[in-house]
Enzyme design. Structure first.
Site: not given
Length: 277
Positions: A142, A155
């Protein structure tokens, strides 16, 4: 580099029934690839395989990225069915905004286990087969590997870890002519992002779908992903305009934080997170 032809290549996708997994599977099938679809629910992957053309070109198996044994069995089944594995996309992932102070410890641990350890287990179980085809491994990371936002300690840690894992593994496998890449998209529409934006604190931290956090079309994300495989790229950034952010994270971190996380809004975000917790 000569284009890596996907026709008749066997591509394994974990988390295949998720938003990105489904869109990627359709795009790869359009290139003539054969698809091994791995996810937690057998009915879902079998239905997905049927929609993509049936067992000669797409087949599904249950696999849990939190279990090395489960993945090893699934990879063996893929090879028994299709005869080989050429490409592996470690796509399974989770993400829910929460503050470190208030999140249950198991939330942090589960995120790391799926997003980071799951990539390790996926690649580890696939390697004996990919070595035979001199194939390509791609992990879905990401932009969060480079942009470290509040309410996302779990995350961002997992996605930065995926980036580092791929960089190290690439060096280990280069002499075997196996490619390893990491994929770093910004925001795009998926059920996971819908859940983030429906969370008051999540919407506040990202300021909705606006400014530098504006979504890119999922079609753009998938097109770049497929091109990344065809070029066996080391790293793929989506959109390309974010390459500076990815290549110089330390230099632009303060600027990103100043633009993206206004101090007043950040205080409100943390108050919302406390209420949610």
């Amino acid at each position: 580099m000569r284009k890596y032809q996907l026709k008749d290549k066997v591509v394994v996708i974990t988390g295949s029934t998720g938003g990105l997994g489904q869109a990627t599977a359709r795009a790869l099938r359009g290139k003539g690839a054969k698809l091994a679809l791995l996810d937690l629910d057998l009915n879902s992957v079998e239905r997905q395989a049927n929609e993509l053309g049936g067992s000669q070109v797409a087949a599904g198996w249950v696999a849990d990225v939190c279990s090395l044994d489960s993945l090893e069995k699934a990879m063996t089944n893929v090879v028994q069915h299709f005869g080989k594995i050429d490409v592996v996309i470690a796509n399974a992932g989770v993400g829910t905004p929460a503050s470190l102070e208030h999140m249950p410890p198991e939330t942090f641990e589960r995120t790391i286990d799926i997003n980071l350890n799951g990539v390790f287990r996926t690649f580890r179980s696939a390697l004996p087969h990919v070595k035979k085809t001199q194939g390509y491994l791609l992990a879905i990371s990401s932009l969060a590997a480079f942009v470290h936002s509040p309410l996302n300690t779990h995350y961002t840690s997992s996605k930065a870890g995926v980036w580092a894992l791929c960089d190290s593994l690439r060096l280990e496998l280069r002499h075997l002519n196996i490619g390893v890449g990491s994929f770093h998209p910004t925001f795009f529409q998926t059920p996971m992002m819908d859940a983030v934006q429906s969370n008051p604190a999540g919407k506040a931290v990202w300021n909705g779908n606006t400014g530098i956090w504006k979504y890119v079309p999922i079609e753009t994300v998938v097109a770049e992903l497929v091109e990344g495989i065809e070029r066996r790229k080391d790293i793929v950034i989506v959109p390309k305009s974010n390459r500076l952010v990815a290549s110089t994270p330390g230099l632009v971190r303060s600027l990103i934080e100043f633009i993206g996380f206004d101090q007043k809004r950040l205080k409100k975000t943390m108050q919302l997170a406390e209420k949610a917790d």
